[in-house]
Write a protein that holds these residues in place. Sequence first.
Motif, PDB file in Angstrom:
ATOM      1  N   VAL A 154      -9.286  -3.488  16.747  1.00 51.26           N
ATOM      2  CA  VAL A 154      -8.157  -4.121  16.671  1.00 51.26           C
ATOM      3  C   VAL A 154      -6.890  -3.610  15.531  1.00 51.26           C
ATOM      4  CG1 VAL A 154      -7.298  -6.498  15.252  1.00 51.26           C
ATOM      5  CG2 VAL A 154      -9.461  -6.277  16.613  1.00 51.26           C
ATOM      6  N   THR A 155      -5.670  -3.644  15.546  1.00 49.54           N
ATOM      7  CA  THR A 155      -4.778  -2.436  14.570  1.00 49.54           C
ATOM      8  C   THR A 155      -3.289  -3.675  14.496  1.00 49.54           C
ATOM      9  OG1 THR A 155      -5.407  -0.754  15.017  1.00 49.54           O
ATOM     10  CG2 THR A 155      -3.266  -0.343  14.207  1.00 49.54           C
ATOM     11  N   ILE A 196      -2.665  -4.622  18.020  1.00 45.35           N
ATOM     12  CA  ILE A 196      -2.980  -3.984  19.030  1.00 45.35           C
ATOM     13  C   ILE A 196      -4.430  -4.644  19.296  1.00 45.35           C
ATOM     14  CG2 ILE A 196      -3.202  -2.189  19.984  1.00 45.35           C
ATOM     15  CD1 ILE A 196      -0.005  -2.259  17.543  1.00 45.35           C
ATOM     16  N   GLN A 197      -4.921  -4.938  20.422  1.00 45.73           N
ATOM     17  CA  GLN A 197      -6.562  -4.684  20.194  1.00 45.73           C
ATOM     18  C   GLN A 197      -6.766  -3.909  21.595  1.00 45.73           C
ATOM     19  OE1 GLN A 197      -8.036  -9.553  21.117  1.00 45.73           O
ATOM     20  NE2 GLN A 197     -10.292  -8.209  20.194  1.00 45.73           N
ATOM     21  N   LEU A 198      -7.662  -2.746  21.232  1.00 38.79           N
ATOM     22  CA  LEU A 198      -8.393  -2.119  22.378  1.00 38.79           C
ATOM     23  C   LEU A 198      -9.584  -2.481  22.472  1.00 38.79           C
ATOM     24  CD1 LEU A 198      -6.305   1.339  21.348  1.00 38.79           C
ATOM     25  CD2 LEU A 198      -5.270  -0.536  23.047  1.00 38.79           C
ATOM     26  N   ASN A 257       2.301  -9.339  20.354  1.00 40.49           N
ATOM     27  CA  ASN A 257       0.589  -9.220  20.252  1.00 40.49           C
ATOM     28  C   ASN A 257       0.323  -7.699  22.061  1.00 40.49           C
ATOM     29  OD1 ASN A 257      -2.104  -9.831  19.811  1.00 40.49           O
ATOM     30  ND2 ASN A 257      -1.711 -10.926  21.566  1.00 40.49           N
ATOM     31  N   ILE A 258      -0.673  -7.316  21.578  1.00 38.89           N
ATOM     32  CA  ILE A 258      -1.089  -6.859  23.189  1.00 38.89           C
ATOM     33  C   ILE A 258      -2.855  -6.630  23.205  1.00 38.89           C
ATOM     34  CG2 ILE A 258      -0.354  -4.827  23.151  1.00 38.89           C
ATOM     35  CD1 ILE A 258       2.232  -4.232  21.761  1.00 38.89           C
ATOM     36  N   ALA A 282      -3.230  -2.147   9.192  1.00 42.90           N
ATOM     37  CA  ALA A 282      -4.455  -2.367   8.855  1.00 42.90           C
ATOM     38  C   ALA A 282      -5.227  -2.499   9.803  1.00 42.90           C
ATOM     39  CB  ALA A 282      -4.802  -3.612   8.332  1.00 42.90           C
ATOM     40  N   THR A 283      -6.663  -1.602  10.239  1.00 48.75           N
ATOM     41  CA  THR A 283      -6.819  -1.484  11.237  1.00 48.75           C
ATOM     42  C   THR A 283      -8.512  -1.389  11.565  1.00 48.75           C
ATOM     43  OG1 THR A 283      -7.131   0.173  13.379  1.00 48.75           O
ATOM     44  CG2 THR A 283      -7.313   0.889  10.572  1.00 48.75           C
ATOM     45  N   SER A 284      -9.205  -1.927  11.989  1.00 49.32           N
ATOM     46  CA  SER A 284     -10.730  -2.244  12.481  1.00 49.32           C
ATOM     47  C   SER A 284     -11.186  -1.086  12.970  1.00 49.32           C
ATOM     48  CB  SER A 284     -11.196  -3.669  11.539  1.00 49.32           C
ATOM     49  OG  SER A 284     -12.956  -3.790  11.423  1.00 49.32           O
ATOM     50  N   ALA A 285     -12.325  -1.333  13.255  1.00 54.49           N
ATOM     51  CA  ALA A 285     -12.765  -0.617  14.370  1.00 54.49           C
ATOM     52  C   ALA A 285     -14.097  -0.645  14.658  1.00 54.49           C
ATOM     53  CB  ALA A 285     -12.342   1.313  15.150  1.00 54.49           C
TER      54      ALA A 285
END
Length: 323
Positions: free
Chosen positions: A211-212, A224-226, A148-149, A196-199
């Motif tokens: 979040v990916t 990965i949460q940026l 988890n990053i 999956a990814t959502s921006a």
Amino acid sequence: MIKNIGIVGTGDIATQFVTQIDTKKYNIHSVFNRTSRSLINFTQIHDLTNGYTDYMEFLDDDALECVYIATPNQTHFKYAKEAIEKGKHVLCEKVLVLTASEAKELYRLAKEKNLVILEAVTLFYMPLYEEVKRLMRDGVLGQISGANITFGSCKEYDINNRFFSLEKGGGALFDIGPYGLSAAVYLLGTDLDLVATSAVMAKSGVDEKSVTILQNPQGQQASIQLSFRGKMPKQIVLTGDEGYLIINDFPRAEVGVVTFNDGSTKVIEKGHAKDVFTYEMDMLNHLSKRPETSEVPDVRDVSLRVLELMDDMRESWGYKLFK
């Protein structure tokens, strides 16, 4: 040994490079900047003599061996390609380029000319991560489950700032995303795929947070949460069935802490953050000799896989690059 380095750009990261690299091993040979005022100021402050406002003239210097590119994202491909064509090794700040196809072209060209091009994602070069890979191979954490990053800051929205500029290759993905995605791919492998990814997109057309989820064929997962819209720790949590490892301030981390299932802990400490630019040049020299690197991931493979994942993520979000 590759020693003579030319700096492309005179911003903050270029200043860090010049002031932190080990000058007993490496020589700042020259500097390029299109703006003469910035160039003069930079060379005077750092007591440098070879300054250029013409990039081709800068590259035509036979004593120049390696180019360090520290300019905005959208300029990286052009500067790197021209440097390689002139026979120079390249160390380029993240993000290396904006698409996987551009990276493939640069890697192909560098291979043809027996040159090395590397992306300056700092975690690739900090010795702590080699130690983490060794612990993983030795089974200290048991069977690895995933990672988890998180990486986030809160930036004021300004379309004129490079962080939110579509024209300048802005967005959280291209700025802090290389750290988060590279950590996942470095630790869990280049066979990670996008699940999956959502921006959330800014008005300017770049991503401001995302979040990916990634997964490899072994069932290991990475999240990965940026964010540019909320402060988060720069943190990696690597989990296994025997315990978990936490690395804080991870791009340049020196310390990690393992917590085992019985509650006991083990501190891992290796490397010095102030030496990261020297570590980067050391790796470039290492790879220029064409050694076997079986125990440490070839960071060029990691960079390419990260860019392929970024391509997939942007396609999912509808993030269209500026043309």
